[in-house]
Enzyme design. Structure first.
Site, PDB file in Angstrom:
ATOM      1  N   LYS A  72    -134.708  59.540 -35.670  1.00 29.94           N
ATOM      2  CA  LYS A  72    -133.888  60.457 -35.757  1.00 29.94           C
ATOM      3  C   LYS A  72    -134.413  61.592 -36.243  1.00 29.94           C
ATOM      4  CE  LYS A  72    -131.208  56.483 -36.200  1.00 29.94           C
ATOM      5  NZ  LYS A  72    -129.887  56.694 -35.405  1.00 29.94           N
ATOM      6  N   ASP A  91    -132.578  60.409 -31.596  1.00 33.53           N
ATOM      7  CA  ASP A  91    -131.037  60.588 -32.224  1.00 33.53           C
ATOM      8  C   ASP A  91    -131.087  61.229 -33.035  1.00 33.53           C
ATOM      9  OD1 ASP A  91    -128.658  59.879 -32.822  1.00 33.53           O
ATOM     10  OD2 ASP A  91    -129.131  57.458 -33.524  1.00 33.53           O
ATOM     11  N   GLU A 109    -129.759  60.675 -27.829  1.00 34.91           N
ATOM     12  CA  GLU A 109    -128.997  60.176 -28.351  1.00 34.91           C
ATOM     13  C   GLU A 109    -128.003  61.292 -29.123  1.00 34.91           C
ATOM     14  OE1 GLU A 109    -129.824  56.226 -29.558  1.00 34.91           O
ATOM     15  OE2 GLU A 109    -128.540  56.377 -30.396  1.00 34.91           O
ATOM     16  N   ASP A 120    -123.740  57.757 -27.839  1.00 28.70           N
ATOM     17  CA  ASP A 120    -123.330  56.616 -29.335  1.00 28.70           C
ATOM     18  C   ASP A 120    -122.206  56.988 -29.363  1.00 28.70           C
ATOM     19  OD1 ASP A 120    -123.351  54.555 -31.334  1.00 28.70           O
ATOM     20  OD2 ASP A 120    -125.338  55.426 -31.885  1.00 28.70           O
ATOM     21  N   LYS A 124    -123.071  48.303 -29.083  1.00 31.53           N
ATOM     22  CA  LYS A 124    -123.535  47.910 -30.072  1.00 31.53           C
ATOM     23  C   LYS A 124    -122.113  47.209 -29.922  1.00 31.53           C
ATOM     24  CE  LYS A 124    -125.277  51.900 -32.723  1.00 31.53           C
ATOM     25  NZ  LYS A 124    -125.061  53.051 -33.115  1.00 31.53           N
TER      26      LYS A 124
END
Ligand code: MG
Length: 339
Positions: free
Chosen positions: A154, A179, A205, A230, A252
């Site tokens: 992250k 991400d 991402e 995303d 997701k």
């Protein structure tokens, strides 16, 4: 069919931080659908970012409970009914969709991946996510995750480069993806990605805000690394809009509303020549295993929500040498832990 549901409290092993906040736990909901003495399991992992929490899930499920009819195989028409009675509420719908699929598999005595016509051996590796923390803690977590050959880091801090440097030092051979969870402005994203690319990254991402498709396109045109959407890509209808601004999308179950919708998204993404990653929220092995059954269809998996838990009450999909190992029991193939 009888729908019942109860709170499912999940505690994270350690606080988990991304660019927009820290979580310590997840307030999920466990769903069961009963038909002819068999019981299908599902899970809702609501996210406030997408307008849901446990309260909205409980209300949605109460609304859905009289709408299921008698035939668990009529999934398409059941989901159409749920969409008619309530818009959005995708995590609540995902839980119902999952439980119906579990039930179908149990009635037919086949695991879900077989029901979908998939090859268990084609399941990809999953990444293991390193949340935002101090340099020392991130390096330590990356090292402790030695069993996982793919890491997702992250980013979106004031010094991502230092963090990537120490992680790369302790994990020289790992595949590393990052991400940003929408943390950057477009110009800043381009600069950051160019700097971070020195640490041999696989892809990036969601560099910019969810609604900023122009920004996403600008970043992609100027990025040395592939870009995945995303937060900018929630349901199948979003795919044509983002298709020329990214290289891939993250699907997701909790964003799109379950296995059926995820399958649609995979096909729509392929029709637009996009790569696909299956991701997750903080979920128990119920939700993670459901997603894993679709994983032979995708390029990348980030199905580690259950691995970050202190108290997963269930077991299903396993990870061996980083690879997802799908259970072979009927339906989801998920059991209560310790049984
Ligand atoms: Mg993400």
């Amino acid at each position: 069919m009888k729908l019942t549901f109860e709170p499912l409290d999940l505690i994270l092993e350690m606080p988990f931080t991304i660019a927009r906040g820290t979580s310590l736990q997840a307030e999920n909901v466990l769903v069961q659908i009963e038909s002819d003495g068999l019981r299908g399991l599902g899970e809702a992992g609501p996210s406030s970012f997408y307008g849901e929490d446990r309260g909205t899930v409980l209300v949605a499920l109460a609304t859905f409970s009289g709408q299921l009819g008698h035939d668990p195989f009529a999934v398409e028409s059941i989901l159409a009914t749920l969409d008619r009675v309530l818009r959005h509420n995708s995590a609540a719908k995902a839980a119902v969709d999952m439980a119906l699929h579990d039930l179908m598999g149990k009635i037919l005595a086949v695991p879900l991946y077989k029901l979908f016509g998939l090859d268990r051996a084609a399941a990809p590796r999953t990444s293991f996510t390193i949340g935002i923390d101090t340099l020392e803690v991130m390096a330590q977590k990356a090292q402790a995750a030695g069993a996982y050959p793919v890491l997702k880091v992250k980013v979106g801090t004031d010094d991502d480069e230092a963090r990537l440097r120490v992680i790369r030092e302790v994990r020289p051979d790992a595949v590393i993806r990052v991400d940003a969870n929408a943390a950057w402005a477009p110009r800043q994203a381009i600069q950051s990605i160019r700097r971070l690319a020195a640490y041999d990254l696989e892809f990036v991402e969601q560099p910019v805000a969810a609604g900023d498709l122009e920004g996403l396109r600008l970043v992609r045109e100027n990025s040395p690394l592939p870009i995945f959407a995303d937060e900018s890509c929630v349901v199948a209808q979003d795919i044509p809009r983002v298709a020329d601004a990214v290289d891939g999308i993250v699907i997701k179950l909790m964003k799109c509303g379950g296995l059926r919708r995820a399958l649609e998204m995979i096909h729509v993404a392929r029709a637009h020549n996009l790569k696909v990653m299956l991701g997750c929220m903080v979920e128990s092995s119920v939700g993670i295993t459901a997603a894993a059954h679709l994983s032979p269809l995708v390029d990348h998996a980030d199905l580690d929500g259950n691995l970050l838990l202190k108290n997963d009450p269930f077991e299903g999909v396993m990870v061996e040498q980083g690879r997802l190992v799908l259970p072979q029991g009927p339906g989801l193939g998920v059991e209560r832990r310790g049984r």
